[in-house]
Every structure is written in structure tokens, then in C-alpha cells.
Design an enzyme around this catalytic site. Structure first.
Site, PDB file in Angstrom:
ATOM      1  N   ASP A   1      -3.950  -2.887   3.876  1.00  0.00           N
ATOM      2  CA  ASP A   1      -4.233  -2.045   2.710  1.00  0.00           C
ATOM      3  C   ASP A   1      -5.272  -0.987   2.998  1.00  0.00           C
ATOM      4  O   ASP A   1      -5.317   0.055   2.345  1.00  0.00           O
ATOM      5  CB  ASP A   1      -4.670  -2.910   1.533  1.00  0.00           C
TER       6      ASP A   1
ATOM      7  N   ALA B   1       0.805  -1.228   0.000  1.00  0.00           N
ATOM      8  CA  ALA B   1       0.000   0.000   0.000  1.00  0.00           C
ATOM      9  C   ALA B   1       0.842   1.283   0.000  1.00  0.00           C
ATOM     10  O   ALA B   1       0.634   2.158  -0.863  1.00  0.00           O
ATOM     11  CB  ALA B   1      -0.975  -0.033   1.186  1.00  0.00           C
TER      12      ALA B   1
ATOM     13  N   ARG C   1      -5.725   0.058  -8.994  1.00  0.00           N
ATOM     14  CA  ARG C   1      -6.068  -0.969  -7.992  1.00  0.00           C
ATOM     15  C   ARG C   1      -7.064  -0.348  -7.006  1.00  0.00           C
ATOM     16  O   ARG C   1      -6.898   0.817  -6.620  1.00  0.00           O
ATOM     17  CB  ARG C   1      -4.834  -1.471  -7.239  1.00  0.00           C
TER      18      ARG C   1
ATOM     19  N   ASN D   1      -6.390  -6.796   4.237  1.00  0.00           N
ATOM     20  CA  ASN D   1      -4.993  -7.088   3.906  1.00  0.00           C
ATOM     21  C   ASN D   1      -4.999  -8.288   2.961  1.00  0.00           C
ATOM     22  O   ASN D   1      -6.050  -8.854   2.645  1.00  0.00           O
ATOM     23  CB  ASN D   1      -4.177  -7.366   5.181  1.00  0.00           C
ATOM     24  N   LYS D   2      -3.822  -8.664   2.526  1.00  0.00           N
ATOM     25  CA  LYS D   2      -3.673  -9.731   1.530  1.00  0.00           C
ATOM     26  C   LYS D   2      -4.534 -10.941   1.868  1.00  0.00           C
ATOM     27  O   LYS D   2      -4.638 -11.348   3.025  1.00  0.00           O
ATOM     28  CB  LYS D   2      -2.189 -10.110   1.465  1.00  0.00           C
TER      29      LYS D   2
ATOM     30  N   GLN E   1       3.927 -13.429  -2.429  1.00  0.00           N
ATOM     31  CA  GLN E   1       4.706 -12.292  -1.909  1.00  0.00           C
ATOM     32  C   GLN E   1       5.540 -12.699  -0.695  1.00  0.00           C
ATOM     33  O   GLN E   1       6.628 -12.160  -0.473  1.00  0.00           O
ATOM     34  CB  GLN E   1       3.766 -11.141  -1.515  1.00  0.00           C
TER      35      GLN E   1
HETATM   36  O1  MRU Z   1      -1.271  -7.220  -3.540  1.00  0.00           O
HETATM   37  P1  MRU Z   1      -0.145  -6.611  -2.759  1.00  0.00           P
HETATM   38  O2  MRU Z   1       1.116  -7.393  -2.848  1.00  0.00           O
HETATM   39  O3  MRU Z   1       0.044  -5.150  -3.074  1.00  0.00           O
HETATM   40  O4  MRU Z   1      -0.650  -6.694  -1.249  1.00  0.00           O
HETATM   41  C1  MRU Z   1       0.156  -6.125  -0.261  1.00  0.00           C
HETATM   42  C2  MRU Z   1      -0.326  -6.364   1.117  1.00  0.00           C
HETATM   43  O5  MRU Z   1      -1.349  -6.952   1.331  1.00  0.00           O
HETATM   44  C3  MRU Z   1       0.488  -5.731   2.212  1.00  0.00           C
HETATM   45  O6  MRU Z   1       0.381  -6.486   3.390  1.00  0.00           O
HETATM   46  C4  MRU Z   1      -0.011  -4.316   2.502  1.00  0.00           C
HETATM   47  O7  MRU Z   1      -0.143  -3.563   1.345  1.00  0.00           O
HETATM   48  C5  MRU Z   1       0.881  -3.601   3.452  1.00  0.00           C
HETATM   49  S1  MRU Z   1       2.446  -3.154   2.756  1.00  0.00           S
HETATM   50  C6  MRU Z   1       3.285  -2.313   3.973  1.00  0.00           C
END
Ligand code: MRU
Length: 356
Positions: free
Chosen positions: A244, A55, A96, A254-255, A203
Site C-alpha cells: 500500500d 491500492a 482511507r 501492506n495488509k 481478502q
Molecule cells: O485493505 P485492502 O484490502 O485494501 O488491502 C489491500 C492490500 O493490502 C494489498 O496487498 C495492496 O493494496 C496491494 S493491491 C495490488
């Protein structure tokens, strides 16, 4: 040993060459390549395709992106420049939907543009650069402060579990959930970190293990479905995740998979902490139901990381990129202004008014 906290810059501006420089996170850990982007369409593609991700990093990239696009404008009046800015801003905002930092950073750029409306076009462009630079600089300070606050919750030698990547490459520096791990590493805390692989885009496997390993942190990769066993075996004393978007009541997007980890943590009696810059807290979203969950292409599940497809051709797949963790499962939300505890509706709102 090289400490990557000092050397990895995932998003930077090369203003002299009108270029946004991004570490391509889609080719890690096998290649460390940088992309040089000059067109706003390339910035949109980089965000959509997760070449830049996380994010805060998305917000920083969008701020630089909208600045560079506006810098190219041939407008001679404020109104004409604003029209161009809005076109680029609205376009980047479609890249996004879930990470609120994207919209937060673009709105902040727009406010700065308005604040400069009496200035010349050249001065406004300079002000936009200054604002984007500030967004990046502040993120680094914010992440460091989150790390300090989160470290007060942890004890040396603890096992920590994290999901996705909320590390230095997802931010300007330090990360959010990984910030206390880096600070602890510098101070001899000797944490043992378990990184969920984070299906389907990996990730955790590709990015979290890579950056922690480079920093000399003791990190162990597990498949997502192993979180329960490591908790049952008492290998995990706390869970730390990024986010996020946090709604006003503490519900946290979050993810995908994060909410499952939180449910497991509750069952096993492990504290579950969300690390959240204030820029990720969205008081306009009253609860998690107000947060749009990104749906991504089905091939990310069926075939993307495989040399051959791992699902029958044409099988239906459902690929939500995020889920919402209910606020009742969250032990505390760690921000740069301190740690919020339930009830979050009060504690989060108060943080916005707290002096440094
Ligand atoms: O789809 P992504 O890889 O952008 O998702 C990222 C996450 O879910 C992270 O945990 C979140 O953005 C925090 S990053 C400090």
C-alpha cells in the site's frame, strides 16, 4: 475455462451515464455484483467499506470519482471549477489513509486540472476524464511489466505464498503480486499457490482464492497461522506480496500480517518479494514510521464474518488494517522499471529516473 484476467473489470467508467461501475468486493465470492455509483459520497463509502480495495484500484476509483463529481459542477470559470474540484478531492482523500495511490491519483488529477487552466470549463472536464482513463490504462501496463520482472525470479513448479489480495481485482488488470502467477499460468509454469486467508477481512480466502481458482491456478487456502508450517515443509519457494505504500528506505506497508510472514520467510530461508508499482512508492515517507496505519472498526474482528459474535460482548479489540515490513526482511522490490535490491534508499530512487 474462462480466464478472468480478460473479463473482470473491477473499476470502470460509464461516462454516458455519469456512473462509476464497481465490482462489489465485499460480496465475493458468493455473489458477483456490480455497483453503479453517481454521487461522490457513494464513491467515498465504496472506498472506505472496501467495496473497491487494493491500492491501485482505490487510486483509479478516486480518479474517476473526482472526475464525475467535477463534471457535475455548474462553475463557469476556472477558479470556481477548481474550488469544486478541491472540495471533492479533499473529501475523497479522507476515505482511507494508508494506500498512497489514493493521494497519488488525486494529486495527478489536480496537476492535470492546473495544466488546463487556460482552457474552457468544458475542455477541462474532458481533460480530467482523459487523465483518469490514462491512470487506469497505465496501471494495466505497469502490472503486466511487474509480472514479467517478477517471473524472472521464479522457477516452474515452485510453491508460492501470498497474503491478502494483490490480484486483478485490486488493480486495472493482472494485479501486482499475482501478475507473475497469471503470466506463469499462461506459460505452463504450474505454480502451487498458498493463499493466507488474511484475517480479519479475509481478502485471501474470499478474493485471492476466487480469482486464482477461476483462472485455473492451483491454489490452496491456509489460515494465517499456517504459513510457518507450509514453509517448514518446504512447500513454499518464494513469498510474493503487494503493498500500500513503500517508504524511501524500503519499509513497506501492506495488509496486516504481512510483516509476520516476512519474519517467518527470513527464518525459513524463503525469499520475500514485494511487488510495487512506482505509484505505490512514496519517497516523501522516509521510513515506515512516516506511514499512517489505518485503524478500522472493532466488529471486523469480533463479529463481522460470523453468524454469531465470536468474542464476548464489549471486549476490547485492536484492529490495525496494515503493518510495516522492515526493509531488512525484503529480498527485492519488483516494480515496472525493474527489481530494486538493498540498499533500497539508492535503488528505489534510481528507478524513478530510469528510462523505459
Ligand atoms: O485493505 P485492502 O484490502 O485494501 O488491502 C489491500 C492490500 O493490502 C494489498 O496487498 C495492496 O493494496 C496491494 S493491491 C495490488
Amino acid at each position: 475455462m474462462t480466464n478472468p484476467i480478460n473479463v473482470i473489470e473491477s473499476v470502470s467508467l460509464d461516462d454516458r451515464n455519469d456512473t462509476l461501475v464497481l465490482l462489489d468486493q465485499t460480496v465475493l465470492p458468493n455473489k458477483k455484483e456490480f455497483l453503479n455509483l453517481t454521487e461522490v459520497e457513494q464513491v467515498w463509502d465504496a472506498i472506505y467499506n472496501l467495496k473497491v480495495r487494493g491500492a491501485p484500484a482505490i487510486g483509479i476509483a478516486a480518479a474517476f470519482g473526482v472526475y464525475l463529481a467535477t463534471k457535475q459542477s455548474t462553475a463557469e470559470t476556472f477558479d470556481a471549477l477548481y474550488d469544486d474540484f478541491r472540495k471533492h478531492k479533499d473529501y475523497l482523500a479522507t476515505s482511507r489513509p494508508t494506500a498512497v495511490n489514493l493521494f497519488w491519483a488525486l494529486d495527478r488529477m489536480e496537476r492535470r486540472l492546473h495544466a488546463e487552466s487556460a482552457s474552457s470549463v468544458a475542455s477541462i472536464k474532458l481533460a480530467l476524464k482523459e487523465e483518469a482513463d490514462l491512470i487506469k490504462k497505465e496501471d494495466q501496463e505497469v502490472c503486466e511489466a511487474i509480472g514479467e520482472h517478477a517471473l524472472t525470479l521464479l522457477k516452474p513448479g515452485w510453491g508460492l505464498l501470498t497474503h491478502c489480495n494483490a490480484g486483478t481485482i485490486a488493480t486495472a488488470k493482472y494485479g501486482t503480486a499475482l501478475a507473475p502467477i497469471y503470466l506463469g499460468q499462461e506459460r505452463g509454469y504450474d505454480f502451487k499457490v498458498f493463499a493466507d486467508e488474511t484475517r480479519p477481512l479475509l481478502q485471501g480466502a474470499r478474493l485471492t482464492t476466487w480469482e486464482l481458482n477461476e483462472a485455473g491456478v492451483d491454489v490452496t487456502l491456509i489460515a494465517d497461522n499456517m504459513a510457518s508450517i507450509v514453509m517448514k515443509e518446504n512447500k513454499v519457494q518464494a513469498v510474493l506480496v503487494g503493498c500500500d505504500r513503500v517508504a524511501a528506505n524500503g519499509d513497506t506497508a501492506n495488509k496486516i500480517g504481512t510483516s509476520g510472514v516476512a519474519i517467518l520467510a527470513k527464518y525459513h530461508g524463503v525469499p520475500f518479494y514485494v511487488c510495487a508499482p512506482l505509484s505505490t512508492i512514496d519517497l516523501q515517507s522516509k521510513t515506515g514510521d512516516d506511514i499512517e496505519i489505518e485503524l478500522r472498526p472493532q466488529e471486523e474482528i469480533t463479529s463481522k464474518w460470523y453468524s454469531e459474535p465470536m468474542a464476548p460482548a464489549g471486549v476490547k479489540a485492536y484492529n490495525p488494517a496494515f503493518d510495516v515490513t522492515d526493509h531488512e526482511l525484503i529480498t527485492g522490490i519488483v516494480t515496472e522499471k525493474g527489481i530494486a535490491y538493498p540498499p533500497y534508499r539508492d535503488s528505489l530512487a534510481k528507478l524513478f529516473h530510469k528510462e523505459d
